[in-house]
Design a protein around this motif. Structure first.
Motif, PDB file in Angstrom:
ATOM      1  N   ALA A 125      -4.883  -2.741   1.033  1.00  0.00           N
ATOM      2  CA  ALA A 125      -3.537  -3.029   1.558  1.00  0.00           C
ATOM      3  C   ALA A 125      -2.540  -1.977   1.107  1.00  0.00           C
ATOM      4  O   ALA A 125      -2.658  -1.388   0.024  1.00  0.00           O
ATOM      5  N   GLY A 126      -1.532  -1.761   1.937  1.00  0.00           N
ATOM      6  CA  GLY A 126      -0.494  -0.810   1.607  1.00  0.00           C
ATOM      7  C   GLY A 126       0.481  -1.356   0.576  1.00  0.00           C
ATOM      8  O   GLY A 126       0.473  -2.546   0.258  1.00  0.00           O
TER       9      GLY A 126
ATOM     10  N   VAL B 135       4.026   3.745   8.132  1.00  0.00           N
ATOM     11  CA  VAL B 135       5.137   3.003   7.548  1.00  0.00           C
ATOM     12  C   VAL B 135       5.624   1.929   8.514  1.00  0.00           C
ATOM     13  O   VAL B 135       5.770   2.175   9.710  1.00  0.00           O
ATOM     14  N   ALA B 136       5.886   0.744   7.954  1.00  0.00           N
ATOM     15  CA  ALA B 136       6.537  -0.329   8.709  1.00  0.00           C
ATOM     16  C   ALA B 136       7.809  -0.732   7.973  1.00  0.00           C
ATOM     17  O   ALA B 136       7.844  -0.750   6.740  1.00  0.00           O
TER      18      ALA B 136
ATOM     19  N   ASP C 236      -2.186  -2.933   7.859  1.00  0.00           N
ATOM     20  CA  ASP C 236      -2.248  -1.887   8.882  1.00  0.00           C
ATOM     21  C   ASP C 236      -1.417  -0.649   8.541  1.00  0.00           C
ATOM     22  O   ASP C 236      -1.422   0.319   9.306  1.00  0.00           O
ATOM     23  N   ASN C 237      -0.680  -0.686   7.428  1.00  0.00           N
ATOM     24  CA  ASN C 237       0.205   0.417   7.072  1.00  0.00           C
ATOM     25  C   ASN C 237       0.030   0.803   5.612  1.00  0.00           C
ATOM     26  O   ASN C 237      -0.412  -0.009   4.790  1.00  0.00           O
ATOM     27  N   ASP C 238       0.389   2.043   5.306  1.00  0.00           N
ATOM     28  CA  ASP C 238       0.335   2.506   3.925  1.00  0.00           C
ATOM     29  C   ASP C 238       1.516   1.977   3.114  1.00  0.00           C
ATOM     30  O   ASP C 238       1.392   1.729   1.915  1.00  0.00           O
ATOM     31  N   ILE C 239       2.656   1.820   3.785  1.00  0.00           N
ATOM     32  CA  ILE C 239       3.872   1.358   3.116  1.00  0.00           C
ATOM     33  C   ILE C 239       4.613   0.389   4.033  1.00  0.00           C
ATOM     34  O   ILE C 239       4.755   0.638   5.232  1.00  0.00           O
ATOM     35  N   VAL C 240       5.101  -0.703   3.443  1.00  0.00           N
ATOM     36  CA  VAL C 240       5.985  -1.629   4.141  1.00  0.00           C
ATOM     37  C   VAL C 240       7.297  -1.668   3.358  1.00  0.00           C
ATOM     38  O   VAL C 240       7.297  -1.907   2.145  1.00  0.00           O
ATOM     39  N   VAL C 241       8.398  -1.410   4.047  1.00  0.00           N
ATOM     40  CA  VAL C 241       9.723  -1.421   3.423  1.00  0.00           C
ATOM     41  C   VAL C 241      10.490  -2.635   3.933  1.00  0.00           C
ATOM     42  O   VAL C 241      10.687  -2.783   5.145  1.00  0.00           O
TER      43      VAL C 241
END
Length: 212
Positions: free
Chosen positions: A2-3, A35-36, A83-88
């Motif tokens: 997971a991201g 990124v999301a 599904d993403n490396d980073i979630v902000v």
């Protein structure tokens, strides 16, 4: 795997929370990370910026966006992290339940704090919330005015608040607001400026922390 989930949180409004979230998200996407961004602030400023970005860039926005609130937040964030490396996450001020969900979901809580007494005092509830959820905090000294002795004194006080403080400080620069009006980041619209360098340095510093 997971991201990483980064929640940008601050109980006080006007601390530059959404500005920081948008600029960091683009900086990370520019180093080929998926990124999301998640907007759970009822004001919807991050969503408005994203919509402006879609129009300005003909849909080639370079990141994923979700606007959500309530009990579904944690589940949606966890899904995005698959599904993403980073979630902000851009979290709302003055909303205990929503802020707690956003903090609980995070690997790291990023707390922008301006070098002013009101901002420093208002930061404590956010620190307390993160501690209660056992989530690490990184204070980011934001909107630092040039050559201000009072700011220097307050920065030293902020460093004594009992939380990690980012080495990178973000200046009070008009390029940040100008870039957001265009649906962009300073790393896109003002690349050869100190503003862009500060965002890139902070983004790299946060990523380095995540590898520890």
């Amino acid at each position: 795997m997971a991201g990483k989930i980064y929640t940008v949180a601050q109980q006080k409004g006007g601390a530059g929370k959404t500005t920081l979230a948008a600029h960091l998200a683009i900086a990370w996407s520019e180093v080929d990370l998926r990124v999301a961004v998640v907007d759970i602030d009822p004001q919807g400023s991050l969503t408005r910026w994203f919509q402006t970005r879609q129009e300005a860039m003909d849909g080639n926005v370079g990141l994923q966006h979700v606007q959500i609130n309530g009990w579904r937040t944690q589940r949606e964030v966890e899904r995005l992290a698959q599904d993403n490396d980073i979630v902000v996450i851009d979290s709302p001020p003055h909303a205990e339940t929503e802020a707690r969900i956003a903090v609980r979901s995070a690997n790291l809580v990023i707390v922008p704090v301006q070098p002013s007494p009101m901002d420093m005092w208002a930061t404590q509830p956010t620190l307390d919330l993160a501690r209660s959820e056992n989530v690490p905090v990184l204070l980011v000294i934001n909107r630092v005015p040039p050559r201000a002795k009072l700011a220097d004194d307050l920065i030293e006080r902020i460093k004594g608040m009992g939380a990690d403080v980012a080495q990178t400080q973000i200046g009070n620069r008009v390029q940040f607001a100008a870039a957001l009006f265009e649906g962009r980041s300073v790393t896109e619209s003002a690349r050869k400026t100190r503003a862009a360098e500060e965002i890139q340095e902070l983004a790299a510093e946060i990523l380095k922390r995540g590898r520890r």
